[in-house]
Design an enzyme around this catalytic site. Structure first.
Site, PDB file in Angstrom:
ATOM      1  N   SER A 150      19.697  86.173  60.617  1.00 21.35           N
ATOM      2  CA  SER A 150      19.046  86.639  59.392  1.00 21.35           C
ATOM      3  C   SER A 150      19.232  88.145  59.257  1.00 21.35           C
ATOM      4  CB  SER A 150      17.555  86.310  59.505  1.00 21.35           C
ATOM      5  OG  SER A 150      16.823  87.003  58.526  1.00 21.35           O
TER       6      SER A 150
ATOM      7  N   TYR B  80       9.060  86.640  64.246  1.00 18.55           N
ATOM      8  CA  TYR B  80      10.185  85.816  63.777  1.00 18.55           C
ATOM      9  C   TYR B  80      11.502  86.576  63.958  1.00 18.55           C
ATOM     10  CZ  TYR B  80      13.588  83.891  60.502  1.00 18.55           C
ATOM     11  OH  TYR B  80      14.735  83.404  59.956  1.00 18.55           O
TER      12      TYR B  80
ATOM     13  N   LYS C  58      15.085  85.968  66.419  1.00 15.52           N
ATOM     14  CA  LYS C  58      16.492  85.968  65.987  1.00 15.52           C
ATOM     15  C   LYS C  58      17.289  86.986  66.799  1.00 15.52           C
ATOM     16  CE  LYS C  58      16.297  82.786  62.825  1.00 15.52           C
ATOM     17  NZ  LYS C  58      16.957  81.489  63.037  1.00 15.52           N
TER      18      LYS C  58
HETATM   19  P1  NAD Z   1      13.937  74.821  56.893  1.00 14.00           P
HETATM   20  O1  NAD Z   1      12.581  74.928  57.493  1.00 14.00           O
HETATM   21  O2  NAD Z   1      14.075  74.239  55.539  1.00 14.00           O
HETATM   22  O3  NAD Z   1      14.894  73.999  57.883  1.00 14.00           O
HETATM   23  C1  NAD Z   1      14.719  74.000  59.285  1.00 14.00           C
HETATM   24  C2  NAD Z   1      14.813  72.562  59.771  1.00 14.00           C
HETATM   25  O4  NAD Z   1      14.644  72.551  61.188  1.00 14.00           O
HETATM   26  C3  NAD Z   1      13.711  71.662  59.178  1.00 14.00           C
HETATM   27  O5  NAD Z   1      14.287  70.458  58.717  1.00 14.00           O
HETATM   28  C4  NAD Z   1      12.758  71.406  60.361  1.00 14.00           C
HETATM   29  O6  NAD Z   1      12.159  70.143  60.273  1.00 14.00           O
HETATM   30  C5  NAD Z   1      13.702  71.532  61.547  1.00 14.00           C
HETATM   31  N1  NAD Z   1      13.065  71.969  62.792  1.00 14.00           N
HETATM   32  C6  NAD Z   1      12.180  72.985  62.980  1.00 14.00           C
HETATM   33  N2  NAD Z   1      11.849  73.073  64.271  1.00 14.00           N
HETATM   34  C7  NAD Z   1      12.546  72.104  64.924  1.00 14.00           C
HETATM   35  C8  NAD Z   1      12.616  71.696  66.285  1.00 14.00           C
HETATM   36  N3  NAD Z   1      11.909  72.294  67.238  1.00 14.00           N
HETATM   37  N4  NAD Z   1      13.442  70.657  66.608  1.00 14.00           N
HETATM   38  C9  NAD Z   1      14.157  70.022  65.641  1.00 14.00           C
HETATM   39  N5  NAD Z   1      14.108  70.365  64.343  1.00 14.00           N
HETATM   40  C10 NAD Z   1      13.318  71.399  63.985  1.00 14.00           C
HETATM   41  O7  NAD Z   1      14.581  76.284  56.948  1.00 14.00           O
HETATM   42  P2  NAD Z   1      15.896  76.850  56.245  1.00 14.00           P
HETATM   43  O8  NAD Z   1      15.484  77.764  55.176  1.00 14.00           O
HETATM   44  O9  NAD Z   1      16.844  75.746  55.957  1.00 14.00           O
HETATM   45  O10 NAD Z   1      16.453  77.750  57.439  1.00 14.00           O
HETATM   46  C11 NAD Z   1      17.409  77.264  58.366  1.00 14.00           C
HETATM   47  C12 NAD Z   1      17.707  78.339  59.388  1.00 14.00           C
HETATM   48  O11 NAD Z   1      18.149  79.516  58.718  1.00 14.00           O
HETATM   49  C13 NAD Z   1      16.494  78.755  60.220  1.00 14.00           C
HETATM   50  O12 NAD Z   1      16.941  79.002  61.542  1.00 14.00           O
HETATM   51  C14 NAD Z   1      16.042  80.046  59.567  1.00 14.00           C
HETATM   52  O13 NAD Z   1      15.394  80.897  60.474  1.00 14.00           O
HETATM   53  C15 NAD Z   1      17.377  80.634  59.114  1.00 14.00           C
HETATM   54  N6  NAD Z   1      17.240  81.553  57.975  1.00 14.00           N
HETATM   55  C16 NAD Z   1      16.598  81.143  56.826  1.00 14.00           C
HETATM   56  C17 NAD Z   1      16.449  82.021  55.763  1.00 14.00           C
HETATM   57  C18 NAD Z   1      15.704  81.612  54.520  1.00 14.00           C
HETATM   58  O14 NAD Z   1      15.228  82.507  53.800  1.00 14.00           O
HETATM   59  N7  NAD Z   1      15.581  80.336  54.198  1.00 14.00           N
HETATM   60  C19 NAD Z   1      16.979  83.313  55.860  1.00 14.00           C
HETATM   61  C20 NAD Z   1      17.633  83.695  57.025  1.00 14.00           C
HETATM   62  C21 NAD Z   1      17.766  82.801  58.081  1.00 14.00           C
HETATM   63  C1  WQD Z   2      11.599  89.000  48.227  1.00 11.64           C
HETATM   64  C2  WQD Z   2      10.989  90.097  47.369  1.00 11.64           C
HETATM   65  C3  WQD Z   2       8.758  90.723  48.023  1.00 11.64           C
HETATM   66  C4  WQD Z   2       6.980  86.851  47.002  1.00 11.64           C
HETATM   67  C5  WQD Z   2      12.129  86.871  53.843  1.00 11.64           C
HETATM   68  C6  WQD Z   2      12.131  87.086  55.334  1.00 11.64           C
HETATM   69  C7  WQD Z   2      13.542  87.199  55.852  1.00 11.64           C
HETATM   70  C8  WQD Z   2      14.398  86.024  55.389  1.00 11.64           C
HETATM   71  C9  WQD Z   2      14.297  85.785  53.929  1.00 11.64           C
HETATM   72  C10 WQD Z   2      14.430  84.334  57.087  1.00 11.64           C
HETATM   73  C11 WQD Z   2      10.216  91.159  48.164  1.00 11.64           C
HETATM   74  C12 WQD Z   2       8.748  90.109  46.651  1.00 11.64           C
HETATM   75  C13 WQD Z   2       7.852  87.888  47.187  1.00 11.64           C
HETATM   76  C14 WQD Z   2       5.935  86.989  46.044  1.00 11.64           C
HETATM   77  C15 WQD Z   2       6.762  89.188  45.523  1.00 11.64           C
HETATM   78  N1  WQD Z   2      13.988  84.786  55.999  1.00 11.64           N
HETATM   79  N2  WQD Z   2       7.764  89.037  46.462  1.00 11.64           N
HETATM   80  N3  WQD Z   2       5.871  88.161  45.333  1.00 11.64           N
HETATM   81  O1  WQD Z   2      10.757  89.271  52.361  1.00 11.64           O
HETATM   82  O2  WQD Z   2      13.108  89.709  51.495  1.00 11.64           O
HETATM   83  O3  WQD Z   2      12.745  87.996  53.234  1.00 11.64           O
HETATM   84  O4  WQD Z   2      12.908  85.696  53.538  1.00 11.64           O
HETATM   85  O5  WQD Z   2      15.168  84.837  57.869  1.00 11.64           O
HETATM   86  O6  WQD Z   2      13.467  87.275  57.236  1.00 11.64           O
HETATM   87  O7  WQD Z   2      11.413  88.279  55.626  1.00 11.64           O
HETATM   88  O8  WQD Z   2      11.981  87.531  50.955  1.00 11.64           O
HETATM   89  O9  WQD Z   2      11.386  86.039  49.101  1.00 11.64           O
HETATM   90  O10 WQD Z   2       9.550  86.832  50.652  1.00 11.64           O
HETATM   91  O11 WQD Z   2      10.588  88.464  49.084  1.00 11.64           O
HETATM   92  O12 WQD Z   2       6.665  90.228  44.869  1.00 11.64           O
HETATM   93  O13 WQD Z   2       5.096  86.104  45.850  1.00 11.64           O
HETATM   94  O14 WQD Z   2      10.022  89.513  46.493  1.00 11.64           O
HETATM   95  O15 WQD Z   2       7.831  91.771  48.117  1.00 11.64           O
HETATM   96  O16 WQD Z   2      10.420  92.388  47.513  1.00 11.64           O
HETATM   97  P1  WQD Z   2      12.084  88.744  52.012  1.00 11.64           P
HETATM   98  P2  WQD Z   2      10.824  87.122  49.945  1.00 11.64           P
END
Ligand code: NAD
Ligand code: WQD
Length: 337
Positions: A124, A148, A152
């Site tokens: 991330s 979190y 990572k």
């Molecule tokens: P998500 O929660 O939709 O998907 C994660 C999946 O993993 C789910 O289906 C959940 O049931 C499963 N899971 C969780 N813990 C588990 C475990 N212990 N064993 C087996 N399965 C498990 O999340 P996502 O948004 O699809 O994110 C996927 C990956 O990408 C994550 O590692 C997340 O940290 C990373 N990521 C997400 C974002 C985002 O904003 N969505 C941003 C950056 C990185």
């Molecule tokens: C985006 C913008 C908020 C909600 C997070 C995690 C990051 C990654 C992606 C996993 C910001 C603003 C948001 C609301 C708002 N996840 N906001 N009202 O914080 O950039 O990233 O998700 O790896 O690790 O930190 O994403 O969608 O929460 O926020 O004003 O109800 O929207 O302040 O500027 P963020 P976000």
């Protein structure tokens, strides 16, 4: 190729399964459904007309992972499974270290046992901490501002140490920026439980009339309109980034970290306006103080992903909002519908 996708029922995982199947790969999903529902897999199969194997299990369960690797004969793993809510990680840090770090260690042990050394890992942009400069290049100093993000960072460091100890691994660390949108079919998308943490699903629920207004956290940042700026990337583009990474891993042993972002930053109010246009609905909002831990702006330098993987995000903001709205309006209760 047979690909094992941990967390394949989740938001990004399900969209990646679609693209893997479309590309002719076979897919085995390993998921404990803690943040997803089995229904998503039926939808992936409906979109692609192809079938997947499913193993319900937890990545912290080494024996279950060994069994799935033995039975599936996978030649690569894409590792999405884990917990991802920043706020929750502050309250329950041990759960985050357990699922994310311990779960990844168990996976790497099981892969080693089976001689499987090709891995794509979901990292991330959060590993950049507070940006010291923008756009963010992959060599920007790494740090974390919450548990979190720490998990990572620990996993990234662990993967680099693993590669140093055994350079026969093929490891791609993908640093996602802000994934949004949904598949163009409207059949799969993001289905958050309870109040959405992230901006786009919250905006979508306001447009759908499920919530009264959006809380905009801060309008006093040093950005063009004072609201936070982020690099929103369409989840289908992100999914395609995984296919590009897998292809690149075939070229040789490596441990690389690559940004997956567009390189363009949009503010919260840009997102509100674009969503209103795509949905034809009004998105009411009110301005509140800044959310603790938020940064003013965060966006990628996408040059490395283009040069190394030949990958570039193609879907624009309008498409992100239109696809998110199609998903939201045709599945008002997500997969619970
Ligand atoms: P998500 O929660 O939709 O998907 C994660 C999946 O993993 C789910 O289906 C959940 O049931 C499963 N899971 C969780 N813990 C588990 C475990 N212990 N064993 C087996 N399965 C498990 O999340 P996502 O948004 O699809 O994110 C996927 C990956 O990408 C994550 O590692 C997340 O940290 C990373 N990521 C997400 C974002 C985002 O904003 N969505 C941003 C950056 C990185
Ligand atoms: C985006 C913008 C908020 C909600 C997070 C995690 C990051 C990654 C992606 C996993 C910001 C603003 C948001 C609301 C708002 N996840 N906001 N009202 O914080 O950039 O990233 O998700 O790896 O690790 O930190 O994403 O969608 O929460 O926020 O004003 O109800 O929207 O302040 O500027 P963020 P976000």
């Amino acid at each position: 190729m047979m690909i094992l996708v941990t967390g394949g029922a989740g938001y990004i995982g399900s969209h990646t399964c679609v693209e893997l199947l479309n590309e002719g790969h076979q897919v085995t999903v390993f998921d404990n459904f803690s943040n997803s529902q089995p229904e998503v897999l039926a939808r992936v199969e409906r979109i692609t007309g192809k079938q997947m194997q499913l193993f319900e299990g937890d990545i912290r369960d080494r024996a279950a992972l060994s069994a799935v690797l033995r039975q599936s004969d996978a030649s690569a793993v894409i590792h999405f499974a884990g917990l991802k809510a920043v706020g929750e990680s502050v309250v329950q840090p041990l759960a985050y270290y357990d699922h994310n770090v311990v779960g990844t260690i168990r996976l790497l042990e099981a892969m080693t046992e089976h001689g499987l050394k090709t891995l794509v890992f979901s990292s991330s942009a959060t590993v950049y901490g507070d940006p010291q400069y923008l756009p963010l290049t992959e060599d920007h100093p790494l740090s974390a501002t919450n548990p979190y993000g720490q998990t990572k960072l620990v996993i990234e460091n662990m993967l680099r140490d693993l590669y140093t100890s055994d350079p026969t691994w093929h490891i791609s660390i993908l640093r996602y920026f802000n994934p949004v949108g949904a598949h163009a079919s409207g059949l799969i998308g993001e289905s958050p439980q309870g109040v959405p943490n992230n901006l786009m699903p919250f905006v979508a629920q306001v447009a759908a009339g499920k919530r009264e207004f959006l809380n905009v956290w801060g309008r006093d940042y040093a950005t063009p309109d004072g609201t936070g700026v982020r690099d929103y990337v369409h989840v289908v583009d992100l999914a395609l980034g995984h296919l590009a990474a897998l292809k690149h891993l075939q070229t040789g042993t490596q441990c690389v970290a690559v940004n997956l972002g567009t390189g363009v930053g949009y503010s919260v109010l840009d997102m509100v306006r674009a969503f209103e246009q795509a949905s034809g609905k009004q998105v009411a909002f009110r301005i509140l103080p800044r959310r603790p831990g938020d940064v003013a702006a965060c966006y990628a330098d996408p040059a490395h992903s283009k040069a190394l993987l030949g990958w570039q995000a193609k879907r624009d903001l309008q498409t992100m909002c239109q696809d998110a709205w199609r998903w939201q309006s045709s599945n008002p209760n997500g997969y619970g519908n």
